[in-house]
Enzyme design. Structure first.
Site, PDB file in Angstrom:
ATOM      1  N   LYS A   1       0.854  -1.190   0.000  1.00 44.67           N
ATOM      2  CA  LYS A   1       0.000   0.000   0.000  1.00 44.67           C
ATOM      3  C   LYS A   1       0.890   1.240   0.000  1.00 44.67           C
ATOM      4  CE  LYS A   1      -3.784   2.111   2.641  1.00 44.67           C
ATOM      5  NZ  LYS A   1      -4.591   2.038   3.886  1.00 44.67           N
TER       6      LYS A   1
ATOM      7  N   SER B   1      -9.533   2.087   3.093  1.00 45.98           N
ATOM      8  CA  SER B   1      -8.652   2.794   2.195  1.00 45.98           C
ATOM      9  C   SER B   1      -7.653   1.912   1.465  1.00 45.98           C
ATOM     10  CB  SER B   1      -7.892   3.877   2.965  1.00 45.98           C
ATOM     11  OG  SER B   1      -6.996   3.280   3.889  1.00 45.98           O
TER      12      SER B   1
ATOM     13  N   SER C   1      -9.611  -0.114   7.382  1.00 50.45           N
ATOM     14  CA  SER C   1      -9.041   0.039   6.033  1.00 50.45           C
ATOM     15  C   SER C   1      -8.354  -1.186   5.460  1.00 50.45           C
ATOM     16  CB  SER C   1      -8.056   1.209   6.009  1.00 50.45           C
ATOM     17  OG  SER C   1      -8.764   2.427   5.937  1.00 50.45           O
TER      18      SER C   1
END
Lengths: 486, 96
Positions: free
Chosen positions: A78, A153, A177
Site C-alpha cells: 500500500k 482505504s 481500512s
C-alpha cells in the site's frame, strides 16, 4: 500453470522445489498486471526493473527457508508505507513525486525475508476513505464488478490480491481500512493488535489507531506475512516489547473449535443488509458445527463508535498532517510569503476528504471545543474498551460482519460523507480498543459480490484469531484462494 | 444538525492553514454541520465520569540507551525538498 493464481506459501513451495524460478514468477505477475490493471487501477507504481533485479538476487536465497521465508515471493505494498528509492504518494498530490530516503520497518522486514517488492498500491488519500474514491490518482475498480468500489482505504491492495496481480499485499487499518476492502474483494485481511507491527515509515494518519497488516487469499499466507512483519521495533515507541509472532503451527493444526466461546453482539447488527445477515448466520452455523459455543452478548457502546472515531481520527490527522508545509518535502505552491505558501500548498495539495478531516479535527481540538468533542470522544472510547474487556472475560472471540453491505457502486456515496462514514460501523470498535481482528470471506451476494465477516480477539491474542480463522477456512474452503475472473 | 457559520469555517481554515475556494466554504459548512450533529450523540453515552483512553497500550514511553547510530544525513534529509541551497531548506523571506 497460471502462476498468478498461487498464494505466497504455494509459490514458496514451488520455488523451493525449483519447479519455477523467481524470475518466472515476477514475469508472470508483471504480465498479469499489464493485461488487467488498466481496468482496475490498483497500482500507482510498478517497479518492473526493481522487481526483476530482486528476482535475480533472490535465486540464491530460495533454499534457506528459515532465513528467507519469503524468498522469491512478490508482494504489493500500500502506497502509505515508505519504500527506499521507490516513489511513495499516500494517494495524494501532496506527495506525487516523493521518493523516500528509507524503508518502513514492515517493508524492510519483508525485504530481509527475501520478498520481492513489485510495486505500490492505490489507496484513499492519506488512508482517509472507505471506497478508494479519494485517491488523487483515480478510483480503484472492484475486480468482481468494475462498476463498484473495492472498499478502502487499502482498496488497491485488496483489488490487486483479489485479481491475482499479486499473491499478497500489505495494507493499513485505522478504522477498517484493511478489513472492509478485504471483505468487499473476497480476501483475508488482518489488523493486528495495536503495537504488534511497527508503524515506523507508515505515513501517519491517526497514530493511536493505525496498524499495518497482511491482505491475502488464504489464512496461511496471512500468518506467513504476519510473522515476518510483527515484533518489537525500537524505532516506534508504541511498538510492543514482543518478538515476532509465529502462528503457522496454530494455522496448520487447527481443526476443531471445541470449547471455544464466541460472542455475537446481535443487537448492534440490525443495520446490516439482509444478505449480509444471511451470510453471517451461516458463519454462525459453521462455527457451531466446528464445536464452538456461539452466544449473544451486549456491546451497547458500539453504537457510538463511528461518532468517537470521527472525532479522534480527524483530530490526530489534523495534527499529523501539519507536517505538509511545502518546505521539507512534497508539493509547494509558492505564495506571497511563507504563511501564504502554507495556505496555498495545503489548499491545493490536499483533496476534499483530507481537507474535511483536517477541518473537523482542527475544530474538535480548538479552544472552547476540546472538552465537548475531543475529550468526550476519548471518554466514550473507554466505554468501548470496557465492553470488549467485559465480553472477553467470558468469551474467547467476538464475531460480526465486516461491513453492513457488500461493495457499493462507484459514485453512490461519495457526495454524502456521513453515509460513507457509517460504512465503517462494524470495523471501528477494534481500532478504538486496539484489539486484533481478521476479516474472512463468507460467500457471495446473488449479484456475485463477496461478503465478509470478522473475528475480533483480546489484545495480543492473534493466535486465537488464527486458530479460528484456519478452522473456518478448512470448513469453507470454497470461499478462499479465489482469483476474480476479469 | 449543528449550524456552523461561514465565519467559523473560515476561522478553522485559518487555524489549519488551508486556503479554501468560495464554493468549498459553503460545502464544508454544510458537511461539518451534519457530522457534528451526528457526533452529538456522544452526550447520551454516559461516559462523563470515565477516564479518557488516549492510547490503548497505556504504558509509559519506553527509554532506550543513548547509542549513536547511522543518521539519514543531510543529503537524505534534503533529497525531497522543493527548494534547497547549500545544505539548507529555502523558504520565502520571513524577516525584512
Amino acid at each position: 500453470m497460471d502462476l498468478y493464481r498461487l498464494g505466497a506459501w504455494q509459490l514458496r513451495e514451488l520455488l523451493k522445489k525449483r519447479e519455477v524460478s523467481p524470475l518466472e514468477v515476477v514475469k508472470a505477475l508483471l504480465q498479469r498486471i499489464k493485461e488487467k490493471d488498466g481496468r482496475i487501477n490498483a497500482f500507482l507504481t510498478v517497479d518492473e526493473e526493481g522487481a526483476l533485479e530482486q528476482a535475480r538476487r533472490s535465486e540464491a536465497l530460495i533454499q534457506d527457508v528459515e532465513q528467507y521465508p519469503l524468498a522469491g515471493v512478490p508482494v504489493g505494498i500500500k502506497d502509505v508505507l515508505v519504500t527506499w528509492g521507490l516513489r511513495t504518494t499516500a494517494g495524494s498530490r501532496m506527495l506525487e513525486n516523493f521518493v523516500p530516503p528509507y524503508d518502513a520497518t514492515a517493508v524492510k522486514r519483508l525485504k530481509e525475508a527475501g520478498a520481492i517488492i513489485i510495486g505500490k498500491l492505490n489507496m484513499d488519500e492519506f488512508a482517509m476513505g472507505s471506497s478508494n474514491e479519494n485517491s488523487a490518482f483515480g478510483p480503484v475498480h472492484n475486480p468482481y464488478d468494475l462498476q463498484r468500489v473495492p472498499g478502502g482505504s487499502s482498496g488497491g491492495s485488496a483489488a490487486a490480491v483479489a485479481a491475482g496481480l499479486v499473491p499478497v499485499a500489505l495494507g493499513s487499518d485505522t478504522g477498517g481500512s484493511i478489513r472492509q476492502p478485504a471483505a468487499f474483494c473476497g480476501i483475508v485481511g488482518l489488523k493486528p493488535t495495536y503495537g504488534r507491527v511497527s508503524r515506523f515509515g507508515l505515513i501517519a494518519f491517526a497514530s493511536s489507531l493505525d496498524q499495518v497488516g497482511p491482505m491475502t487469499r488464504n489464512v496461511r499466507d496471512a500468518a506467513l506475512l504476519y510473522r515476518v512483519i510483527s515484533g518489537h521495533d525500537p524505532a516506534d515507541s508504541t511498538s510492543a516489547q514482543l518478538p515476532p509472532h509465529d502462528v503457522l503451527d496454530v494455522v496448520e493444526n487447527s481443526q476443531s473449535l471445541k470449547g471455544l466461546k464466541i460472542a455475537v453482539p446481535w443487537k448492534e447488527l440490525e443495520g446490516a443488509d439482509e444478505i449480509v445477515k444471511d451470510r453471517f448466520e451461516r458463519v454462525v452455523e459453521t462455527l457451531r458445527s466446528l464445536g464452538a459455543e456461539v452466544g449473544e452478548v451486549e456491546m451497547p457502546s458500539f453504537r457510538y463508535a463511528v461518532a468517537v472515531y470521527y472525532i479522534i481520527a480527524p483530530s490526530e490527522a489534523s495534527s499529523n498532517l501539519a507536517r505538509y508545509d511545502g518546505v521539507k518535502y512534497g508539493l509547494r505552491i509558492e505564495g506571497e510569503d511563507l504563511v501564504d505558501t502554507y495556505f496555498k500548498t495545503r489548499g491545493r495539495g490536499f483533496g476534499r476528504e483530507v481537507k474535511r478531516r483536517i477541518m473537523l479535527g482542527t475544530y474538535a481540538l480548538s479552544a472552547g471545543y476540546y472538552d465537548a468533542y475531543y475529550l468526550k470522544a476519548q471518554r466514550v472510547r473507554t466505554l468501548i474498551k470496557q465492553d470488549f474487556e467485559n465480553v472477553f472475560a467470558e468469551h474467547d472471540l467476538v464475531i460480526m460482519p465486516t461491513s453492513p453491505t457488500p461493495a457499493f457502486k462507484i459514485g453512490e456515496k461519495i457526495q454524502d460523507p456521513l453515509t460513507m462514514y457509517l460504512n465503517d460501523i462494524f470495523t471501528i470498535p477494534a481500532n478504538l480498543a486496539g484489539v486484533p481482528a481478521i476479516s474472512l470471506p463468507c460467500g457471495f451476494s446473488p449479484e456475485g459480490l463477496p461478503v465478509g465477516f470478522q473475528f475480533m480477539g483480546p489484545l495480543f491474542k492473534e493466535d486465537v484469531l488464527f486458530a479460528a480463522a484456519a478452522a473456518y477456512e478448512k470448513a469453507r474452503g470454497e470461499y478462499f484462494n479465489r482469483v476474480a475472473e476479469i | 444538525m449543528k449550524e456552523l457559520s461561514r465565519e467559523e469555517v473560515l476561522k478553522i481554515a485559518r487555524l489549519a492553514r488551508l486556503e479554501l475556494e468560495d464554493k468549498e466554504i459553503e460545502t464544508l459548512r454544510r458537511e461539518l454541520g451534519a457530522i457534528l450533529g451526528y457526533v452529538a450523540r456522544l452526550g447520551e453515552a454516559g461516559a462523563d465520569n470515565l477516564d479518557p483512553t488516549f492510547q490503548t497500550l497505556a504504558k509509559p514511553t519506553p527509554m532506550r540507551e543513548d547509542e549513536p547510530d547511522e543518521p539519514l544525513g543531510a543529503d537524505g534529509v534534503l533529497a525531497n525538498a522543493p527548494r534547497k541551497k547549500d545544505g539548507f531548506f529555502v523558504v520565502p523571506k520571513v524577516i525584512e
